[in-house]
Design a protein around this motif. Structure first.
Motif, PDB file in Angstrom:
ATOM      1  N   ARG A  91       0.834  -1.192   0.000  1.00  0.00           N
ATOM      2  CA  ARG A  91       0.000   0.000   0.000  1.00  0.00           C
ATOM      3  C   ARG A  91       0.866   1.238   0.000  1.00  0.00           C
ATOM      4  NH1 ARG A  91      -0.310  -2.607   5.018  1.00  0.00           N
ATOM      5  NH2 ARG A  91       0.802  -1.428   6.584  1.00  0.00           N
ATOM      6  N   PRO A  92       0.283   2.346  -0.388  1.00  0.00           N
ATOM      7  CA  PRO A  92      -1.034   2.558  -0.962  1.00  0.00           C
ATOM      8  C   PRO A  92      -1.043   2.266  -2.464  1.00  0.00           C
ATOM      9  CG  PRO A  92       0.069   4.655  -0.805  1.00  0.00           C
ATOM     10  CD  PRO A  92       1.006   3.614  -0.213  1.00  0.00           C
ATOM     11  N   ILE A  93      -2.220   2.024  -2.968  1.00  0.00           N
ATOM     12  CA  ILE A  93      -2.420   1.870  -4.407  1.00  0.00           C
ATOM     13  C   ILE A  93      -3.334   3.010  -4.848  1.00  0.00           C
ATOM     14  CG2 ILE A  93      -3.425   0.451  -6.244  1.00  0.00           C
ATOM     15  CD1 ILE A  93      -2.692  -2.014  -4.530  1.00  0.00           C
ATOM     16  N   VAL A  94      -2.895   3.745  -5.866  1.00  0.00           N
ATOM     17  CA  VAL A  94      -3.688   4.847  -6.396  1.00  0.00           C
ATOM     18  C   VAL A  94      -4.096   4.491  -7.818  1.00  0.00           C
ATOM     19  CG1 VAL A  94      -3.765   7.312  -6.941  1.00  0.00           C
ATOM     20  CG2 VAL A  94      -2.472   6.513  -4.941  1.00  0.00           C
ATOM     21  N   VAL A  95      -5.378   4.683  -8.108  1.00  0.00           N
ATOM     22  CA  VAL A  95      -5.946   4.343  -9.415  1.00  0.00           C
ATOM     23  C   VAL A  95      -6.487   5.612 -10.064  1.00  0.00           C
ATOM     24  CG1 VAL A  95      -7.722   3.007 -10.614  1.00  0.00           C
ATOM     25  CG2 VAL A  95      -6.598   2.049  -8.604  1.00  0.00           C
TER      26      VAL A  95
END
Length: 114
Positions: A91-95
């Motif tokens: 993490r984090p994952i940004v989309v």
């Protein structure tokens, strides 16, 4: 880019907080998903990993104690383990749209803000 930005994060994570700060400084609107309070489904995590364009094992936090049980696991078994135990997920994952970035380091988010 006008696609919606979503960050999948854990509030206690310093990398997540730093990435959120960068998003706030950018002035762009984004949604934040605490995947501990709103758990991902297997299908949602599978789609996130596809958008990341990374091998499943690269999304696994290998330093977590439970990860040692996944050395011989298939990708599908790892995905299911990450859904059952969110601590196993990087993490984090940004989309943004069809793109996603694992924001370790947090500055990786800048690639989605261009």
């Amino acid at each position: 880019m006008s696609e919606k930005i979503v960050i999948y994060q854990k509030p206690a994570c310093s990398k997540c907080r730093a990435t959120i700060s960068l998003l706030q400084e950018s002035g762009q609107q984004f949604d934040s998903v605490n995947y501990y309070e709103a758990p991902l489904t297997v299908e949602e995590l599978r789609k996130l990993i596809q958008k990341l364009n990374l091998p499943v094992r690269d999304v696994l936090r290998k330093d977590e104690p439970a990860a040692c049980n996944l050395i011989e696991a298939s990708d599908e078994e790892i995905i299911r383990a990450m859904v059952e135990n969110p601590d196993l997920m990087q993490r984090p994952i940004v989309v943004r749209g069809d793109q996603a970035k694992l924001c370790r380091p947090p500055e990786n988010v800048m690639e989605l803000l261009k």
